[in-house]
Design a protein around this motif. Structure first.
Motif, PDB file in Angstrom:
ATOM      1  N   GLU A  89       0.860  -1.183   0.000  1.00  0.00           N
ATOM      2  CA  GLU A  89       0.000   0.000   0.000  1.00  0.00           C
ATOM      3  C   GLU A  89       0.896   1.231   0.000  1.00  0.00           C
ATOM      4  O   GLU A  89       1.558   1.534   0.992  1.00  0.00           O
ATOM      5  N   TRP A 101      -2.254   7.268  -0.348  1.00  0.00           N
ATOM      6  CA  TRP A 101      -3.627   7.692  -0.649  1.00  0.00           C
ATOM      7  C   TRP A 101      -3.572   8.742  -1.754  1.00  0.00           C
ATOM      8  O   TRP A 101      -3.311   9.914  -1.490  1.00  0.00           O
ATOM      9  N   ALA A 124      -3.511   1.259  -3.994  1.00  0.00           N
ATOM     10  CA  ALA A 124      -3.891   2.628  -3.660  1.00  0.00           C
ATOM     11  C   ALA A 124      -4.967   2.564  -2.580  1.00  0.00           C
ATOM     12  O   ALA A 124      -5.913   1.785  -2.685  1.00  0.00           O
ATOM     13  N   GLY A 176      -7.899   4.430  -0.113  1.00  0.00           N
ATOM     14  CA  GLY A 176      -8.834   5.555  -0.056  1.00  0.00           C
ATOM     15  C   GLY A 176     -10.092   5.142   0.680  1.00  0.00           C
ATOM     16  O   GLY A 176     -10.118   4.124   1.376  1.00  0.00           O
ATOM     17  N   LEU A 189      -8.672   7.471  -7.089  1.00  0.00           N
ATOM     18  CA  LEU A 189      -8.121   6.141  -6.809  1.00  0.00           C
ATOM     19  C   LEU A 189      -8.114   5.292  -8.073  1.00  0.00           C
ATOM     20  O   LEU A 189      -7.118   4.646  -8.401  1.00  0.00           O
ATOM     21  N   SER A 211      -5.487   6.299 -10.496  1.00  0.00           N
ATOM     22  CA  SER A 211      -4.093   6.262 -10.021  1.00  0.00           C
ATOM     23  C   SER A 211      -3.223   5.290 -10.799  1.00  0.00           C
ATOM     24  O   SER A 211      -2.000   5.374 -10.757  1.00  0.00           O
ATOM     25  N   ILE A 237      -6.994  -1.641  -5.309  1.00  0.00           N
ATOM     26  CA  ILE A 237      -7.497  -0.493  -4.542  1.00  0.00           C
ATOM     27  C   ILE A 237      -8.100  -1.008  -3.246  1.00  0.00           C
ATOM     28  O   ILE A 237      -8.924  -1.932  -3.260  1.00  0.00           O
ATOM     29  N   LEU A 294     -10.359   0.116  -0.118  1.00  0.00           N
ATOM     30  CA  LEU A 294     -11.282   1.134   0.365  1.00  0.00           C
ATOM     31  C   LEU A 294     -11.616   0.882   1.827  1.00  0.00           C
ATOM     32  O   LEU A 294     -11.937  -0.240   2.215  1.00  0.00           O
ATOM     33  N   CYS A 343     -14.767   0.012  -8.499  1.00  0.00           N
ATOM     34  CA  CYS A 343     -13.362  -0.398  -8.649  1.00  0.00           C
ATOM     35  C   CYS A 343     -13.254  -1.673  -9.480  1.00  0.00           C
ATOM     36  O   CYS A 343     -12.386  -1.786 -10.359  1.00  0.00           O
TER      37      CYS A 343
END
Length: 529
Positions: free
Chosen positions: A45, A48, A72, A74, A92, A95, A100, A102, A133
């Protein structure tokens, strides 16, 4: 039947940055991410996107990993807004990260008080955000924030949040002990109930260390069936930190027999990874850290050392080499002949047990400790003491005199205190007098001595003083008490060594430690006097 596979998720570059005093640069993040990838971590990770310029620059640089997946981090969409219209969520997705993560609320108290929305809307926020996503072709992970507190308060709603994440198509649902107040037996019991609804192959664990249980809680969750573990290197993180991956890795692999993305050779890199992060942060490594600390396999008592010399299993729970550490024999006033012989052997001075020099050295150590010296943690000074007794040491330089003056004066409109050292020292057959200013007496002494020595010994250019500790002994003696100075140095070869000095005068004690530090480097660099 092969052992279950545990997936490793590192949050050092996001959660770890929330540690007080830690502020990663873009270069730091890229370097640590590369180290994590080399180690064999599954998910990294990196930050953000949109939260700050540093994280934006990291994702713009798009780290290319050989083994890990870039993540990423978020949050779910905001209440009352469609996923496609939420700028944070779209950043996000934009990116470029293949995965991702969340974070979303699973404690009804947080939904109504922090988010100020309805319980039903929060469920839609979780499902919609993760679905967006997945639709964008990303691997989706859901951090179920405050899950354990939420489950204890309202288990049916906490589980409903996980089911919403499932409907959104998430790959992983991570159960978070965000406040760090849950205990291991609670974690194991609650995860056991969650697994009846969500399969363990979809579950992860994310623990904070507010009760010193983050590692234990993570292991309890794994025992209950989760298959992803989140943490940070060296336990970095907000408040008391996160679960320490450096401790979790060898425990999962060597103690519990789980498979991870690391091979045995990778595991031997763990100590280096731990110290690499400390180097980037300019922090002194924790000597007492489990597995990887300098003292993790250190032995001081003569009884212990004698037994370890016969069989290390007598006082070691594992072979330190398996995680890239090493055994360390300490010498102190508690030392016996076994301590001294073991440490002599470590520095290449092998003697027989009946050699009279061994007894002489033991007595010297004990006599000097009465004067305030300690060789427990100052192995470089011990080695010089031993070599001087057994084989003699080159006289690289001879001090004639030094004088240190402190002066408080105005410099460019600012009132500052500076130290000035004047030194006369004989080097290579000639007397040299040097003068140097420093931000303290030890710094001034160091600069003056190096100025005198550098022409004859250019290898000293790479010497760095990395730590300086002063301890007052016999505090009842007031300002006349003996002062002990411990000086740690390093050089470009990544070698570290510690020396000691003791005197009723702190400057004299500092000189002794400094003189030993320079002599040690010159000897180990093979320099001839």
């Amino acid at each position: 039947m092969s052992a279950p596979r545990i997936f490793l998720y590192d949050s050092t570059l996001r959660d770890g940055q929330q540690t007080q005093g830690v502020d990663f640069s873009v270069g730091d993040k890229l370097a640590i991410a590369s180290e994590l990838d080399h180690l064999g971590i599954d998910y990294i990770e990196a930050g953000w996107p949109g939260a700050n310029p540093t994280d934006d620059a990291v994702f713009a640089a798009a780290p290319s990993f050989k083994r890990a997946r870039l993540v990423a981090f978020g949050m779910t969409r905001r209440p009352g807004r469609a996923a496609a219209d939420d700028p944070g969520l779209q950043r996000l997705i934009g990116s470029g990260a293949p995965a991702i993560c969340l974070v979303g609320k699973t404690w009804d108290f947080h939904v109504t008080v922090a988010l100020r929305t309805t319980l039903d809307e929060n469920l839609r926020m979780i499902e919609d955000s993760l679905a967006a996503c997945v639709a964008a072709g990303r691997e989706a992970l859901f951090d179920a924030e405050h899950f354990f507190d939420g489950y204890k308060a309202n288990p049916s709603y906490a589980l409903a949040c996980l089911e919403a994440a499932q409907r959104g198509g998430t790959r992983w649902i991570v159960l978070c002990d965000t406040n760090g107040g849950t205990l291991p037996h609670e974690v194991e019991a609650i995860v056991g109930k969650v697994i009846k609804v969500i399969p363990g192959e979809q579950l992860g664990i994310h623990c904070h260390n507010d009760t010193e249980n983050a590692v234990a809680n993570s292991l309890a969750a794994v025992r209950a069936g989760v298959r992803q573990v989140q943490g940070t290197l060296n336990g970095l993180g907000e408040r008391c930190g996160n679960a320490n991956l450096i401790s979790l890795l060898p425990t999962l692999m060597l103690k519990l027999g789980y498979e991870t993305g690391l091979s045995e050779a990778d595991l031997a890199h763990v100590t280096h990874a731990s110290r690499f992060v400390d180097e980037r942060l300019n922090r002194t490594p924790n000597r007492h850290a489990p597995y990887v600390g300098e003292n993790a396999f250190a032995h001081k008592g003569g009884l212990h050392v004698s037994a370890v010399e016969k069989d290390p299993r007598s006082y070691e729970h594992m072979a330190p080499e398996r995680i890239g550490n090493h055994r360390k024999i300490l010498v102190s006033d508690q030392a016996g002949r076994a301590n001294v012989m073991a440490l002599l052997d470590e520095v290449g001075l092998t003697l027989t047990a009946d050699d009279p020099h061994v007894g002489q050295l033991v007595e010297q150590v004990k006599a000097r400790e009465l004067l305030g010296y300690t060789y427990d943690g100052a192995e470089a000074s011990f080695e010089l003491l031993a070599r001087g007794l057994l084989q003699g040491l080159p006289r690289y330089f001879e001090l004639d005199s030094f004088r240190v003056i402190d002066e408080r004066r105005w410099v460019d409109g600012t009132l500052v205190t500076l130290s000035e050292a004047t030194m006369k020292v004989r080097v290579a057959g000639r007397m040299r007098m040097t003068v140097a200013e420093g931000n303290g007496p030890v710094n001034a002494l160091d600069l003056a001595l190096r100025e005198a020595l550098l022409a004859a010994y250019p290898t000293l250019a790479g010497l760095q003083l990395t730590d300086y500790k002063v301890r007052i002994l016999e505090s009842g003696a007031g300002t006349g008490a003996i002062t002990r100075v411990m000086l740690e140095c390093s050089d470009p070869s990544r070698r570290r060594w510690t020396t000691v000095g003791a005197s009723t005068n702190v400057i004299e004690a500092s000189w002794q430690a400094l003189s030993d530090a320079i002599t040690y480097k010159l000897w180990h660099d093979g320099v001839k006097a």
